[in-house]
Design an enzyme around this catalytic site. Sequence first.
Site, mmCIF file in Angstrom:
data_model
loop_
_atom_site.group_PDB
_atom_site.id
_atom_site.type_symbol
_atom_site.label_atom_id
_atom_site.label_comp_id
_atom_site.label_asym_id
_atom_site.label_seq_id
_atom_site.Cartn_x
_atom_site.Cartn_y
_atom_site.Cartn_z
ATOM 1 N N LEU A 100 -29.212 11.100 -16.803
ATOM 2 C CA LEU A 100 -30.445 10.457 -16.360
ATOM 3 C C LEU A 100 -31.513 11.470 -15.952
ATOM 4 O O LEU A 100 -31.189 12.555 -15.448
ATOM 5 C CB LEU A 100 -30.166 9.522 -15.180
ATOM 6 C CG LEU A 100 -29.063 8.474 -15.379
ATOM 7 C CD1 LEU A 100 -28.935 7.600 -14.151
ATOM 8 C CD2 LEU A 100 -29.332 7.635 -16.622
ATOM 9 N N CYS A 101 -32.750 11.100 -16.110
ATOM 10 C CA CYS A 101 -33.877 11.977 -15.763
ATOM 11 C C CYS A 101 -34.224 11.825 -14.287
ATOM 12 O O CYS A 101 -35.307 11.355 -13.917
ATOM 13 C CB CYS A 101 -35.076 11.647 -16.635
ATOM 14 S SG CYS A 101 -34.834 12.042 -18.373
ATOM 15 N N THR A 102 -33.285 12.191 -13.436
ATOM 16 C CA THR A 102 -33.497 12.195 -11.991
ATOM 17 C C THR A 102 -32.548 13.211 -11.374
ATOM 18 O O THR A 102 -31.378 13.305 -11.791
ATOM 19 C CB THR A 102 -33.249 10.809 -11.357
ATOM 20 O OG1 THR A 102 -33.183 10.949 -9.924
ATOM 21 C CG2 THR A 102 -31.953 10.185 -11.838
ATOM 22 N N LEU A 133 -32.748 3.124 -16.717
ATOM 23 C CA LEU A 133 -33.082 3.979 -17.855
ATOM 24 C C LEU A 133 -32.465 3.534 -19.183
ATOM 25 O O LEU A 133 -32.498 4.272 -20.168
ATOM 26 C CB LEU A 133 -32.720 5.443 -17.577
ATOM 27 C CG LEU A 133 -33.467 6.096 -16.405
ATOM 28 C CD1 LEU A 133 -33.181 7.584 -16.359
ATOM 29 C CD2 LEU A 133 -34.962 5.856 -16.496
#
Length: 412
Positions: A362-364, A402
């Site tokens: 995930l982009c976190t 996402l």
Amino acid sequence: MTVKSAPRHAEMRQFSQRDNELIVGDLSLSTLAARVGSTPFYAYDRALVEARVATFRQLMPASLQLHYAVKANPMPAVIQCLAGLTDGLDVASAGEMQLALDCGLAPERISFAGPGKSDSELRRAAAAGVVINLESEGELRRLAVLAEELGCNPKVAVRVNPAFELKASGMQMGGGPKPFGVDQERVPAMLEELGQIGLDFQGFHIFSGSQNLRAEAIIESQNKTLELAINLAEYAPSKLRTLNIGGGLGVPYFPGELPLELDRIAENLDQLIALAKSALPGTELIMELGRYLVAEAGIYVAEVIDRKESRGTTYLVTNGGLHHHLAASGNFGQVIRKNYPVCLGNRLASEELEEVTIVGPLCTPLDILASKVILPKAQPGDLVVVYQSGAYGYSASPHLFLGHPAPQQVLV
């Protein structure tokens, strides 16, 4: 970074190993992964669940009733398994209630708690005949209207918010102002109103907290619970049939945590049951457990899809993460993030070890499964296992975040 040795997590001995692989349900992890067909997935070991219940039964007084709190793991196969091993199921929504009813249980063996039951949920519960744990005076009055419309007399218990807390509890459910239950000082008046309305009163549900590893704290809370129930029973419209004393039994997740001393709690419950027989004759004592029955029987498995170096840190990037296992990422109630125990399930030991941080796709920066852990040197295709994942894993995680696919679940 290569190191000489890796610390062994002393508590993760429930699963055996064979040919350097983790064994789940008598299957090697690689065989299980092939059988499931894709990663990530959750796997729950039926034999471990059965063994946990059997150990509990062996230690505890024979007359103590054991209920399973479905919210801990509502996978239908897990519920079906525990419906046959326990004396009842406790649910927290109409959806969970339907899953419990689908197991073929008698409705009176199902209890329904929750501070925000809608009229629709109350109507369904009353029609089904399950025991409804009343959480407020307003809920009592709404149920009375619905019961008259349905022409039924629903079974009810009063959930009490005690004045005391379960000390050292991972999650406080009682004491002070709470959305859960009726403050103990308000209960006598509510019981009088309940008697005037004439619903089928069953007893009390007094639940102070969860995830507790201190036997002395649980013993103190259970002693106070019985004392409170005896005092409140004087105001009840009829004799108590049930007293749900909650659960609160914890499991060790993090370094330094030790398993709960269950035998001490059992010895005290012997005395409490003797007191209850005298002071509350005919009342069944119920212990409601969720996490304690299933957490250690479950694992979460994700596949390494990349490894990368960034300024001295080795990252294993997997196809699983916080969207599947929010608790392991530290974003489900942890103030300071701590690692769940992890391993490489398809290669448990190796002479070549390294310190790695395991992250998801995930982009976190919150998507961390384990930080700075020592494992055998991993490559893409290896299987990362997160232990202690049988409770509050799959169903407590934001699968839609996402747009990644949800994990699978299997009971083996």
